[in-house]
Design a protein around this motif. Structure first.
Motif, short mmCIF file in Angstrom:
data_model
loop_
_atom_site.label_atom_id
_atom_site.label_comp_id
_atom_site.label_asym_id
_atom_site.label_seq_id
_atom_site.Cartn_x
_atom_site.Cartn_y
_atom_site.Cartn_z
N THR A 176 2.39 -47.39 -5.91
CA THR A 176 2.93 -46.26 -6.68
C THR A 176 2.32 -46.17 -8.08
OG1 THR A 176 4.82 -47.51 -7.58
CG2 THR A 176 5.11 -46.46 -5.44
N LEU A 177 1.72 -47.27 -8.56
CA LEU A 177 1.11 -47.25 -9.89
C LEU A 177 -0.23 -46.53 -9.89
CD1 LEU A 177 1.86 -50.88 -11.14
CD2 LEU A 177 3.14 -48.78 -11.60
N ALA A 178 -0.80 -46.28 -8.70
CA ALA A 178 -2.07 -45.55 -8.61
C ALA A 178 -1.87 -44.07 -8.33
CB ALA A 178 -2.93 -46.17 -7.51
N GLU A 179 -0.61 -43.62 -8.30
CA GLU A 179 -0.33 -42.23 -7.95
C GLU A 179 -0.83 -41.24 -9.00
OE1 GLU A 179 3.85 -42.13 -7.30
OE2 GLU A 179 3.72 -42.91 -5.25
N THR A 180 -1.00 -41.68 -10.23
CA THR A 180 -1.45 -40.77 -11.28
C THR A 180 -2.96 -40.54 -11.28
OG1 THR A 180 -1.61 -42.62 -12.83
CG2 THR A 180 0.47 -41.40 -12.79
N LEU A 181 -3.70 -41.29 -10.46
CA LEU A 181 -5.14 -41.10 -10.37
C LEU A 181 -5.44 -39.77 -9.68
CD1 LEU A 181 -6.18 -44.67 -9.16
CD2 LEU A 181 -6.41 -43.77 -11.48
N ASP A 182 -6.41 -39.01 -10.21
CA ASP A 182 -6.80 -37.79 -9.53
C ASP A 182 -7.80 -38.12 -8.41
OD1 ASP A 182 -9.40 -38.03 -10.68
OD2 ASP A 182 -8.80 -36.86 -12.43
N GLU A 183 -8.15 -37.12 -7.62
CA GLU A 183 -9.00 -37.36 -6.45
C GLU A 183 -10.38 -37.88 -6.85
OE1 GLU A 183 -8.09 -37.36 -3.26
OE2 GLU A 183 -6.10 -37.03 -4.11
N LYS A 184 -10.90 -37.41 -7.96
CA LYS A 184 -12.21 -37.89 -8.42
C LYS A 184 -12.14 -39.37 -8.76
CE LYS A 184 -15.81 -36.88 -11.87
NZ LYS A 184 -16.21 -35.95 -12.95
#
Length: 382
Positions: free
Chosen positions: A177-185
């Motif tokens: 859940t801590l990686a959810e803020t990463l965008d697709e790029k």
């Protein structure tokens, strides 16, 4: 292959919402902690996800987040002074690699009396370390699983290694859940960096059957995460597959070694603050083309595990299709396909190649390379 030296360390916990139990996991390591926090987490709303479970369990901690210029000796010294004055029992590092590497250095050097610069010129850390607990918010964290971590010498802007006798990291906690803020790029860049990492570990001179196990599984998981899975039996979300693949890739590299793309990315990042993931994205296809001339069987195996396994393709076509697949992913995601896309000059590549020759990593590359050969590969990627 190299002999196997098996040692179970650190404990690894991977899953959803594992951060909510961090207070429980760190209890055996002490009562007072310094939390080294990647400053970028403040803007992404992740800070509270880390603070809340610690506060609810009344964990005694304070925050150090003055790591704006990467894991460099100047900022590490500031963190060290604060940790020593506060008599902390352990270090929690949360964020990307600059937080992980800063935390590693502080935990390793806190009981040393010599200057930090005595330990970046190949001196081995001798005094006892304190526990390091890592909370990565990205897909990979290879160096915290080893006995050496790269930092930047603030005096020269060169990449250096701090070496310790034993593994510093006692616990690494991956929470998807801590990686959810990463965008697709960002996700694509980190996934391809992880794929490069596991490929380098697979073709390294230090590879063993043990590291191969992690490398092969990492390639498979990353392939499912990036390409999708043909089988309906695989229902795991893509983000979770990428995180699992990144964890496996980190274990592979820690059990074997990183390679030429990571080596050059380290020196470019130290010298010119070039983002590590983006430098690897540009270098990765050229590293594969170079490695295919002497490790063709291994590159083909990684390609097939990644999903390039059509029965209609010949052996050489498997590898070329794999490389083209990676280049297509870079283009579609808007990621750099050449080093010049990162505003680097040929002169800067020459300097970074010279810096790379001073790091011990050059001795574990899949083939013997000097700085001239490193520069030749960097020129191809330019």
């Amino acid at each position: 292959m190299a002999d196997l030296l098996f040692k179970i360390s650190p404990n690894i916990i991977l899953g959803e919402y594992t951060i909510s139990r961090i207070a429980q996991y760190i209890k055996p390591f002490g009562l007072k902690f310094m939390l080294i926090l990647d400053p970028s987490l403040k803007d992404k709303g992740l800070k509270e996800k880390i603070f809340t479970p610690l506060k609810e369990r009344n964990v005694n901690f304070f925050v150090f987040d003055a790591i704006h210029d990467g894991a460099n000796t100047k900022e590490i010294e500031q963190a060290l002074n604060l940790a020593r004055k506060s008599h902390v029992d352990g270090i929690i590092a949360a964020g990307g690699t600059k937080a992980m590497h800063t935390g590693f250095a502080v935990a390793a050097l806190i009981n040393e009396t010599n200057n930090i610069y005595d330990f970046i010129d190949n001196s081995l850390v001798a005094e006892n370390s304190i526990p390091l607990i890592c909370v990565p918010t990205t897909f990979r964290a290879p160096y915290t699983l080893t006995t050496a971590v790269p930092i930047t010498d603030s005096r020269t802007h060169q990449a250096k290694l701090i070496r310790t006798q034993n593994s510093i990291c006692k616990l690494i906690l991956w929470d998807s859940t801590l990686a959810e803020t990463l965008d697709e790029k960002q996700k694509t860049a980190l996934a391809l960096e992880s794929l490069c990492l596991t490929t380098e570990a697979y073709i390294s001179q230090k590879a063993s059957f043990f590291s191969d196990m992690f490398s092969e599984k990492a390639a498979e998981l990353l392939g499912y995460g990036l390409n999708g899975a043909e089988s309906l039996e695989i229902s795991t979300p893509a983000d979770h597959l990428l995180e699992q693949g990144g964890a496996m890739a980190s274990l592979a590299a820690a059990s074997s070694s990183v390679g030429v793309a990571n080596l050059l990315a380290l020196t470019l990042n130290a010298r010119y603050r070039t983002p590590h993931s983006l430098a690897i994205c540009a270098l990765f296809p050229y590293m594969l083309e170079d490695a295919n001339s002497f490790k063709a069987d291994r590159i083909e195996k990684i390609a097939r595990l990644f999903g390039i396994n059509s029965s209609e393709l010949q052996k050489d076509q498997i590898v070329s299709t794999f490389i083209e697949n990676i280049r297509n992913k870079l283009s579609l995601a808007g990621l750099p396909t050449h080093l010049k896309d990162l505003n680097l000059t040929m002169e800067q590549l020459a300097t970074a190649s010279e810096d790379a020759g001073h790091l011990d990593i050059i001795n574990t590359l899949p083939r013997s390379m000097n700085t001239d050969e490193l520069f030749s590969l960097a020129k191809k990627a330019f």
